[in-house]
Design an enzyme around this catalytic site. Sequence first.
Site, PDB file in Angstrom:
ATOM      1  CG  ASP A  23     -21.106 -37.084-105.283  1.00  0.00           C
ATOM      2  OD1 ASP A  23     -20.198 -36.263-105.533  1.00  0.00           O
ATOM      3  OD2 ASP A  23     -22.132 -36.806-104.638  1.00  0.00           O
ATOM      4  NE  ARG A  24     -22.564 -36.307 -99.835  1.00  0.00           N
ATOM      5  CZ  ARG A  24     -21.639 -35.736 -99.037  1.00  0.00           C
ATOM      6  NH1 ARG A  24     -20.524 -35.255 -99.566  1.00  0.00           N
ATOM      7  NH2 ARG A  24     -21.807 -35.671 -97.745  1.00  0.00           N
ATOM      8  NE  ARG A  76     -17.852 -37.704-100.264  1.00  0.00           N
ATOM      9  CZ  ARG A  76     -16.536 -37.706-100.496  1.00  0.00           C
ATOM     10  NH1 ARG A  76     -15.732 -38.359 -99.672  1.00  0.00           N
ATOM     11  NH2 ARG A  76     -16.024 -37.058-101.527  1.00  0.00           N
ATOM     12  CG  HIS A  90     -21.222 -28.701-103.583  1.00  0.00           C
ATOM     13  ND1 HIS A  90     -20.044 -28.732-104.295  1.00  0.00           N
ATOM     14  CD2 HIS A  90     -21.489 -29.991-103.228  1.00  0.00           C
ATOM     15  CE1 HIS A  90     -19.620 -29.973-104.375  1.00  0.00           C
ATOM     16  NE2 HIS A  90     -20.457 -30.759-103.735  1.00  0.00           N
ATOM     17  CD1 TRP A  91     -18.786 -30.943-101.064  1.00  0.00           C
ATOM     18  CD2 TRP A  91     -17.348 -31.511 -99.462  1.00  0.00           C
ATOM     19  NE1 TRP A  91     -18.372 -32.223-101.312  1.00  0.00           N
ATOM     20  CE2 TRP A  91     -17.489 -32.607-100.356  1.00  0.00           C
ATOM     21  CE3 TRP A  91     -16.485 -31.633 -98.388  1.00  0.00           C
ATOM     22  CZ2 TRP A  91     -16.795 -33.806-100.183  1.00  0.00           C
ATOM     23  CZ3 TRP A  91     -15.796 -32.834 -98.221  1.00  0.00           C
ATOM     24  CH2 TRP A  91     -15.958 -33.906 -99.097  1.00  0.00           C
ATOM     25  CE1 TYR A 147     -21.964 -32.343-100.304  1.00  0.00           C
ATOM     26  CE2 TYR A 147     -24.282 -32.887-100.554  1.00  0.00           C
ATOM     27  CZ  TYR A 147     -23.004 -32.855-101.065  1.00  0.00           C
ATOM     28  OH  TYR A 147     -22.749 -33.316-102.333  1.00  0.00           O
ATOM     29  CG  HIS A 170     -18.450 -35.680-110.186  1.00  0.00           C
ATOM     30  ND1 HIS A 170     -17.634 -36.207-109.211  1.00  0.00           N
ATOM     31  CD2 HIS A 170     -19.710 -35.702-109.658  1.00  0.00           C
ATOM     32  CE1 HIS A 170     -18.348 -36.511-108.135  1.00  0.00           C
ATOM     33  NE2 HIS A 170     -19.611 -36.220-108.392  1.00  0.00           N
TER      34      HIS A 170
END
Length: 292
Positions: free
Chosen positions: A104-105, A108, A149-150, A211, A270
């Site tokens: 997930d984050r 990135r 949520h993004w 975000y 997820h």
Amino acid sequence: MFDGFTQQRIRTSGAEINLRTGGKGPALLLLHGYPQTHAMWHKIAPALAERFTVVAADLRGYGDSSKPQTDERHAPYAKRAMALDMAEVMTELGFEEFMVAGHDRGGRVAHRLAIDHADRVTKLAVLDIAPTHEMYVTTDMEFATAYYHWFFLIQPFDLPERMIGADPGLFLERKMGHWGRDGTAFTPEAMAEYRRCFSDPATIHASCEDYRAAATIDLEHDEADMHRKLGCRVLALWGEKGFVGRKYDVLESWRKRALHVEGHGVPSGHFLAEEAPRETLDALMTFFSRPD
């Protein structure tokens, strides 16, 4: 949850990072996603530590890592800044080269780490994500609905902070339930850790800044580097019951950004490392152990 691991804090040029280390062998950095902490790796980190020196860290802004003050450009929460933390952590621990897996984050951040510190990252695994830039530029109603949520978290300070802060435990549980496909996968110990950390108003604010950075300064950095392809080998895993694998051709998405990409789905939603720990462990162990 991490028997045999040592907890410590390492100060970087921009933050103080909380982490656990365990095992011996080549260095493997594990990075978590939203709205979790390094505790998400607790089902597989001990097994990985049998072959690797495992470093499971809280990203800046999350868990027990520090929450630096932000600015108008959200630069302190750019993936470039978060990746630099991890590069400096690994230097402090004595590892000039290392492998990294990010969910997930954390995936990135790991992607940016492999771009900005290409001479240090030898292998990269990304769990249940397509590249940020691709997800934003191909946004449609299906994506916006699934990943609402993004677009909520990037709203100006302090609207999302106030709304989440009214009941952070409920928001966390609903968000994890929305993405996950097996509510029994999250152990009481891990959930208690997630609730403890996410109940901190500073964490709520910092995660919103993460975000906000993704929708602004991170896109600038991604666009500037679009011509560069990662040279290290990349493993992309996704949940077969989740949104990412259904919406995107995950392997093709990563082949636009890297020269050597492999991967497959695992039987989960997820949260791969908690919903399908055996399959996730097997994939990571095989990939990181294989001489290439």
